[in-house]
Every structure is written in structure tokens, then in C-alpha cells.
Design an enzyme around this catalytic site. Structure first.
Site, PDB file in Angstrom:
ATOM      1  N   ASP A  10       0.814  -1.231   0.000  1.00  0.00           N
ATOM      2  CA  ASP A  10       0.000   0.000   0.000  1.00  0.00           C
ATOM      3  C   ASP A  10       0.846   1.278   0.000  1.00  0.00           C
ATOM      4  O   ASP A  10       0.327   2.352  -0.274  1.00  0.00           O
ATOM      5  CB  ASP A  10      -0.906   0.030   1.242  1.00  0.00           C
ATOM      6  CG  ASP A  10      -1.893  -1.108   1.259  1.00  0.00           C
ATOM      7  OD1 ASP A  10      -2.167  -1.662   0.182  1.00  0.00           O
ATOM      8  OD2 ASP A  10      -2.384  -1.455   2.345  1.00  0.00           O
ATOM      9  N   HIS A  43      -5.715 -10.233  -4.466  1.00  0.00           N
ATOM     10  CA  HIS A  43      -4.405 -10.696  -4.002  1.00  0.00           C
ATOM     11  C   HIS A  43      -3.413 -10.982  -5.127  1.00  0.00           C
ATOM     12  O   HIS A  43      -2.241 -11.245  -4.834  1.00  0.00           O
ATOM     13  CB  HIS A  43      -4.579 -11.914  -3.087  1.00  0.00           C
ATOM     14  CG  HIS A  43      -5.317 -11.572  -1.827  1.00  0.00           C
ATOM     15  ND1 HIS A  43      -6.689 -11.519  -1.764  1.00  0.00           N
ATOM     16  CD2 HIS A  43      -4.873 -11.201  -0.610  1.00  0.00           C
ATOM     17  CE1 HIS A  43      -7.056 -11.157  -0.547  1.00  0.00           C
ATOM     18  NE2 HIS A  43      -5.980 -10.953   0.175  1.00  0.00           N
TER      19      HIS A  43
HETATM   20  O1  F6P Z   1      -2.352  -4.022   3.879  1.00  0.00           O
HETATM   21  C1  F6P Z   1      -2.137  -4.711   2.721  1.00  0.00           C
HETATM   22  C2  F6P Z   1      -3.421  -5.188   2.101  1.00  0.00           C
HETATM   23  O2  F6P Z   1      -3.061  -5.882   0.939  1.00  0.00           O
HETATM   24  C3  F6P Z   1      -4.469  -4.112   1.839  1.00  0.00           C
HETATM   25  O3  F6P Z   1      -4.253  -3.386   0.665  1.00  0.00           O
HETATM   26  C4  F6P Z   1      -5.728  -4.954   1.776  1.00  0.00           C
HETATM   27  O4  F6P Z   1      -6.870  -4.197   2.129  1.00  0.00           O
HETATM   28  C5  F6P Z   1      -5.474  -5.989   2.814  1.00  0.00           C
HETATM   29  O5  F6P Z   1      -4.087  -6.120   2.946  1.00  0.00           O
HETATM   30  C6  F6P Z   1      -6.084  -7.351   2.483  1.00  0.00           C
HETATM   31  O6  F6P Z   1      -5.873  -8.188   3.552  1.00  0.00           O
HETATM   32  P1  F6P Z   1      -6.089  -9.762   3.564  1.00  0.00           P
HETATM   33  O7  F6P Z   1      -4.832 -10.384   3.056  1.00  0.00           O
HETATM   34  O8  F6P Z   1      -6.310 -10.057   4.994  1.00  0.00           O
HETATM   35  O9  F6P Z   1      -7.250 -10.076   2.676  1.00  0.00           O
END
Ligand code: F6P
Length: 345
Positions: free
Chosen positions: A131, A275
Site C-alpha cells: 500500500d 491478491h
Molecule cells: O495491507 C495490505 C493489504 O493488501 C491491503 O491493501 C488490503 O486491504 C489488505 O491487505 C487485504 O488483507 P487480507 O490479506 O487479509 O485479505
């Protein structure tokens, strides 16, 4: 500090390309220059709480420089939210005779690192997050890779959008900071970029979309997952909170594509990159930054300079207090957003 320390290392929070490059640098320089032993803790802060370890040697860090993810695994465990979490963590460190920790993570992991420093645990922090929202460093590794992945997606989506005369909404990550949306949107020539820092008008977005269609091009709208329509609120996948109080965001892309279709009569589709932005091999830029952070972090440990985080200032790696690392999020300044806005439509 005496040579030959035992140094624990862990990766916490959402994973990100470049974590293995940090582990490799910490291990190689730690062993060969400082004479340290390096002990990996698995699964973020869960590792030292539960005693989950993985010794790191020159052999274990062979051929991981270009590998995405983290060989140690990660989690969003907060030891301050687990019964006796901090006491258990300290007991694990004592049992394994760990003199100091290197914690690689974003605001949550580094927030815990800072609290632990006050509670007498010697920690050095390394900033990571796709981020790019940590204020005390110019860039975090992982961001460049995420922007490359999102830009490539935009390039690909443009050709299919144009074949079908559709609007394509691309939802990228970024809860409170729109850096990925801004940079990938600029690099990919998006027609609209929407960030969490600036609530957006759906009417205005539809005007830009129609203007683009009038010129016989298909519009691409890049929207950060945390972007908010004027007078509305964030769209959630679930309202459940994790150990650091975060909800899971998502859905704004699909919602916006439906609104565009309803209001303009044009076909619209939404693509959520999710992801994919965090997976796979890091870019050369991220490998270099991650490696330099690792090399400097292990020097800080050897010098006993705890309670600090390594950070990028210009082209130099510096050390800043962990408190500065977590004091505030680095969000997109409205002036930077205005720069991009000139190109919308
Ligand atoms: O903080 C990094 C991040 O990739 C954010 O951009 C996103 O909102 C969050 O993690 C997603 O988290 P998780 O892996 O728990 O779905």
C-alpha cells in the site's frame, strides 16, 4: 553489543513481494559479517507467542531472492490481543536465547514492535506493504511490484474493453491510501482514478465515461477498494474486524460498474485484482530496496540501535524511531490527486 548474538526475525501482516529478499539479506550479512545466529519465527507474531521457529542458515536462504511471499509465513496475530501473549512471547525469546528481533511488517506489525520496545524487547523494524502508506519512509518494497501488476492488468483490460465498447472498472487494493490506484492509473492511462482520500461523485464519473465513449474509446476506471462515493461509505466484504481492528473492504468496483451501466446505458464490467497484486516475484526495484533494508536492519541490531525502523530517504537508508513509523498513515495528498485529475475523461 557483543558479536555472535542470536537474532530472531519474523514477517507479519499481509504478505508482499520482497519479504524473502529481506530475510536473505538479514541472514547472509548477519551470519557472515556480524557472526550472528538467525532464528526465523513462523507466521508473524504468532511465531514467538506459540514458539514456532525455523532456523535460517546460508542454505535456507539460497534461491529465495526472487521468490514472492515469505518462507516464514505471515499472520495478522496481535500478541497484545492474545491471552498472556506478551508474556508467552518473552518466554519464547528467553527459551531460544534470542537477544533481539527484526520485525518486518506494515503499520500493525510495527505498532506491536514499538509497544514491545517499551515493554523491554529489543526490536528493529523493517517497513513493508504494497500500500506504500507508511509515513516515515519514502517507499516500501512491494508497492512497485503491485503497481506493475495493476498496470499490466489495465493494459490488458483496455484491449478487451475497446473490442466490446464497454466501460471497465478495475478495483485495486488500498484501504485508506490510494497510492496503488494513483500510480497504476497514471501508468496505465486510466480515464478515471478514484482514491479513498477524495470522495467521488458518481455523476462526474459517468460524465467522464460518456466523454470517453464519445471519442470512440472504451473507458477504464481504476478504483481503490477504500474509495467512497460522496455521501456514502466504504463497501465491505465483511464487517468482522481482525486483531488490529480492520474490516475487509471490497465491492466498490462492482457497485460502480452497475451504477455506470444504469446511468449511461453502456455495458460495464468490474474486475477485482485482489491478491494477485501481492503475489509472485518482486520487481528489480523491490528486490534492491528489500535487500538494502535487510542489510541495514542487521547493522542496527549489531549496533544495539533498537526501537528503530530502517527507512528510505531519497536514495539513502536511514533509521527512524518506530514511533515515527506508526504515527500516521501516508495518504495521497490532494495536490497529487489533482495533478492526475487533469487527465480524466
Ligand atoms: O495491507 C495490505 C493489504 O493488501 C491491503 O491493501 C488490503 O486491504 C489488505 O491487505 C487485504 O488483507 P487480507 O490479506 O487479509 O485479505
Amino acid at each position: 553489543m557483543p558479536a555472535g548474538m542470536r537474532v530472531g526475525v519474523l514477517t507479519g501482516g499481509g504478505d508482499c513481494p520482497g519479504l524473502n529478499a529481506v530475510l536473505r539479506a538479514v541472514t547472509r550479512k548477519g551470519i557472515s559479517v556480524h557472526g550472528h545466529e538467525i532464528l526465523g519465527f513462523r507466521s508473524g507474531w504468532l511465531g514467538p507467542v506459540e514458539g514456532l521457529t525455523m532456523p535460517l542458515s546460508l542454505d535456507t536462504v539460497e534461491e529465495i531472492l526472487d521468490r514472492g511471499g515469505t518462507i516464514l509465513g505471515s499472520s495478522r496475530t496481535n500478541p497484545y490481543k492474545v491471552d498472556d501473549g506478551v508474556a508467552r512471547l518473552k518466554a519464547t525469546l528467553a527459551e531460544h536465547r534470542v537477544d533481539a528481533l527484526v520485525a518486518i511488517g506494515g503499520e500493525d506489525t510495527l505498532g506491536v514492535a514499538e509497544q514491545l520496545t517499551h515493554d523491554g524487547v529489543p526490536v528493529v523494524g523493517v517497513p513493508k506493504t504494497i500500500d506504500n502508506d507508511l509515513d516515515a519512509t519514502d517507499y516500501t518494497f512491494g508497492f512497485d511490484t503491485a503497481v506493475h501488476i495493476a498496470t499490466e492488468a489495465i493494459d490488458r483490460l483496455r484491449t478487451t474493453a475497446e473490442s466490446h465498447h464497454r466501460a471497465l472498472v478495475v478495483e485495486v487494493m488500498g484501504r485508506h491510501a490510494g497510492w496503488i490506484a494513483l500510480h497504476s492509473g497514471l501508468a496505465g492511462g486510466a480515464n478515471v482514478i478514484l482514491v479513498p482520500e477524495q470522495p467521488f461523485s458518481v455523476e462526474k464519473v459517468c460524465e467522464w465515461v460518456e466523454r470517453r465513449f464519445e471519442r470512440q474509446y472504451a473507458p477504464i476506471i481504476v478504483v481503490a477498494e477504500g474509495a467512497i462515493p460522496e455521501g456514502g461509505k466504504e463497501l465491505l466484504v465483511t464487517g468482522e474486524r481482525d486483531a488490529f481492528g480492520h474490516v475487509r473492504l471490497g465491492g466498490v468496483g462492482t457497485w460502480l460498474a452497475d451504477e455506470i451501466a444504469k446511468r449511461t446505458g453502456k455495458e460495464s464490467r468490474a474486475v477485482v485484482l485482489g491478491h494477485t497484486q501481492r503475489g509472485g516475484t518482486p520487481t528489480a526495484y523491490d528486490r534492491v530496496l528489500a535487500t538494502r533494508f535487510g542489510l541495514h536492519a542487521v547493522d542496527a541490531v549489531a549496533e544495539g540501535d533498537f526501537g528503530k525502523m530502517v527507512a528510505l530517504r531519497g536514495t539513502d537508508i536511514v533509521r527512524v524511531p518506530l514511533s515515527a513509523a506508526t504515527a500516521k498513515l501516508k495518504t495521497v495528498p490532494l495536490g497529487r490527486y489533482a495533478e492526475a485529475e487533469v487527465l480524466f475523461g
